[in-house]
Design a protein around this motif. Structure first.
Motif, short mmCIF file in Angstrom:
data_model
loop_
_atom_site.label_atom_id
_atom_site.label_comp_id
_atom_site.label_asym_id
_atom_site.label_seq_id
_atom_site.Cartn_x
_atom_site.Cartn_y
_atom_site.Cartn_z
N ALA A 101 0.82 -1.21 0.00
CA ALA A 101 0.00 0.00 0.00
C ALA A 101 0.86 1.26 0.00
CB ALA A 101 -0.94 0.00 1.20
N ALA A 102 2.06 1.17 0.55
CA ALA A 102 2.97 2.31 0.58
C ALA A 102 3.78 2.43 -0.70
CB ALA A 102 3.90 2.20 1.79
N GLY A 103 3.54 1.54 -1.66
CA GLY A 103 4.22 1.63 -2.95
C GLY A 103 5.45 0.76 -3.08
N GLY A 104 5.65 -0.19 -2.17
CA GLY A 104 6.80 -1.08 -2.25
C GLY A 104 6.77 -1.93 -3.51
N GLU A 105 7.95 -2.17 -4.09
CA GLU A 105 8.06 -2.97 -5.30
C GLU A 105 7.98 -4.46 -4.95
OE1 GLU A 105 11.20 -4.12 -8.85
OE2 GLU A 105 11.60 -2.33 -7.67
N VAL A 106 6.89 -5.08 -5.32
CA VAL A 106 6.62 -6.48 -4.97
C VAL A 106 7.45 -7.42 -5.84
CG1 VAL A 106 4.84 -8.28 -4.87
CG2 VAL A 106 4.26 -5.92 -4.27
N LEU A 107 8.14 -8.34 -5.19
CA LEU A 107 8.82 -9.43 -5.90
C LEU A 107 8.05 -10.74 -5.76
CD1 LEU A 107 12.55 -8.82 -4.97
CD2 LEU A 107 11.39 -8.30 -7.11
N GLN A 108 7.40 -10.91 -4.60
CA GLN A 108 6.62 -12.13 -4.36
C GLN A 108 5.51 -11.84 -3.38
OE1 GLN A 108 8.71 -15.72 -2.73
NE2 GLN A 108 7.04 -15.55 -1.25
N GLU A 109 4.30 -12.16 -3.75
CA GLU A 109 3.18 -12.03 -2.82
C GLU A 109 3.29 -13.12 -1.76
OE1 GLU A 109 -0.60 -11.69 -4.74
OE2 GLU A 109 0.13 -10.17 -6.15
N PRO A 110 2.57 -13.00 -0.65
CA PRO A 110 2.66 -14.01 0.41
C PRO A 110 2.32 -15.41 -0.11
CG PRO A 110 1.52 -12.09 1.24
CD PRO A 110 1.70 -11.88 -0.25
N VAL A 111 3.16 -16.37 0.29
CA VAL A 111 2.98 -17.75 -0.13
C VAL A 111 3.53 -18.67 0.97
CG1 VAL A 111 5.18 -17.86 -1.39
CG2 VAL A 111 3.32 -19.39 -2.03
N ASP A 112 2.88 -19.82 1.13
CA ASP A 112 3.38 -20.83 2.06
C ASP A 112 4.51 -21.59 1.39
OD1 ASP A 112 1.53 -20.18 4.03
OD2 ASP A 112 0.06 -21.62 3.30
N GLN A 113 5.68 -21.60 2.04
CA GLN A 113 6.85 -22.27 1.49
C GLN A 113 6.95 -23.68 2.07
OE1 GLN A 113 8.40 -21.07 -0.92
NE2 GLN A 113 8.37 -18.84 -0.79
N PRO A 114 7.54 -24.62 1.32
CA PRO A 114 7.66 -25.99 1.81
C PRO A 114 8.61 -26.13 3.00
CG PRO A 114 8.79 -25.73 -0.30
CD PRO A 114 8.04 -24.45 -0.04
N TYR A 115 9.39 -25.10 3.29
CA TYR A 115 10.33 -25.17 4.41
C TYR A 115 9.78 -24.54 5.68
CZ TYR A 115 11.60 -20.95 1.76
OH TYR A 115 11.56 -19.79 1.02
N GLY A 116 8.46 -24.38 5.76
CA GLY A 116 7.82 -24.04 7.03
C GLY A 116 7.55 -22.60 7.34
N VAL A 117 7.61 -21.73 6.36
CA VAL A 117 7.28 -20.33 6.59
C VAL A 117 6.30 -19.84 5.53
CG1 VAL A 117 9.54 -19.82 7.63
CG2 VAL A 117 9.16 -19.35 5.20
N ARG A 118 5.61 -18.78 5.86
CA ARG A 118 4.85 -18.02 4.88
C ARG A 118 5.67 -16.77 4.67
NH1 ARG A 118 0.14 -17.91 2.43
NH2 ARG A 118 -0.98 -15.97 2.04
N ASP A 119 5.96 -16.42 3.42
CA ASP A 119 6.79 -15.25 3.21
C ASP A 119 6.39 -14.47 1.97
OD1 ASP A 119 7.90 -16.72 1.10
OD2 ASP A 119 9.94 -16.59 1.83
N CYS A 120 6.93 -13.26 1.90
CA CYS A 120 6.75 -12.38 0.75
C CYS A 120 8.07 -11.66 0.54
CB CYS A 120 5.61 -11.40 0.97
SG CYS A 120 5.82 -10.27 2.37
N ALA A 121 8.20 -11.00 -0.60
CA ALA A 121 9.46 -10.32 -0.90
C ALA A 121 9.21 -9.01 -1.64
CB ALA A 121 10.38 -11.22 -1.72
N PHE A 122 10.06 -8.04 -1.35
CA PHE A 122 10.03 -6.72 -1.97
C PHE A 122 11.44 -6.31 -2.35
CE2 PHE A 122 6.21 -6.73 0.56
CZ PHE A 122 5.30 -6.00 -0.16
N ARG A 123 11.56 -5.28 -3.17
CA ARG A 123 12.83 -4.60 -3.41
C ARG A 123 12.77 -3.28 -2.65
NH1 ARG A 123 16.00 -7.36 -6.45
NH2 ARG A 123 15.30 -8.33 -8.35
N ASP A 124 13.89 -2.91 -2.03
CA ASP A 124 13.95 -1.59 -1.41
C ASP A 124 14.25 -0.57 -2.52
OD1 ASP A 124 16.72 -1.54 -1.90
OD2 ASP A 124 17.28 -1.53 0.21
N PRO A 125 14.27 0.72 -2.21
CA PRO A 125 14.49 1.72 -3.26
C PRO A 125 15.82 1.59 -4.00
CG PRO A 125 13.56 2.76 -1.33
CD PRO A 125 13.90 1.35 -0.94
N SER A 126 16.81 0.90 -3.42
CA SER A 126 18.10 0.70 -4.08
C SER A 126 18.16 -0.59 -4.89
CB SER A 126 19.22 0.70 -3.05
OG SER A 126 19.32 1.96 -2.43
N GLY A 127 17.13 -1.44 -4.79
CA GLY A 127 17.09 -2.68 -5.55
C GLY A 127 17.38 -3.93 -4.75
#
Length: 138
Positions: A101-127
């Protein structure tokens, strides 16, 4: 003997833009802001972890580095090829929504990973890639 993480480093090409992300969006507190020989280091950290700091530093924080080496590091940063960090969160989906919502560059929306976590990913302003993980229960 006890060994704990004290600091880690993230290369940024614009400290003011980085602060807009790490301080204003992620909610990290600024602990130090230092300039030296034309370079700047800003230290941020989570209020929940007062003994761990992230140093936002120039892509090549060596005043003796050659112009060619500085350029090479700047190019690697621009391509997103330098390492980022992984943050833990108690609510991956809420964290995702806040950053998105703050305009972060999305790399991965939330997903359940097979290694036991739910995670998401973004790029910061420097990449840099930043992951936000939440342990799954059950």
């Amino acid at each position: 003997m006890t060994i704990k993480l004290s600091q880690c480093f993230i290369a940024v090409d614009d400290h003011d833009r980085a602060l807009g992300f790490y301080r204003d969006i992620l909610g990290l507190e600024v602990r130090n802001d230092v300039g030296f020989e034309g370079m700047r280091w800003v230290t941020v950290g989570s209020p929940a972890q007062p003994d761990v700091e992230i140093v936002l530093e120039p892509p090549l924080a060596d005043p003796n580095a050659s112009p060619a080496d500085r350029q090479a590091m700047a190019e690697l940063l621009a391509k997103g090829l330098l390492r980022g960090v992984i943050f833990s969160t108690d609510d991956c989906d809420a964290t995702f929504e806040k950053i998105w919502a703050a305009g972060g560059e999305v790399l991965q929306e939330p997903v359940d990973q097979p290694y036991g976590v739910r995670d998401c990913a973004f790029r910061d302003p420097s990449g840099n890639m930043l992951r936000f993980t939440q342990p799954r229960t059950g």
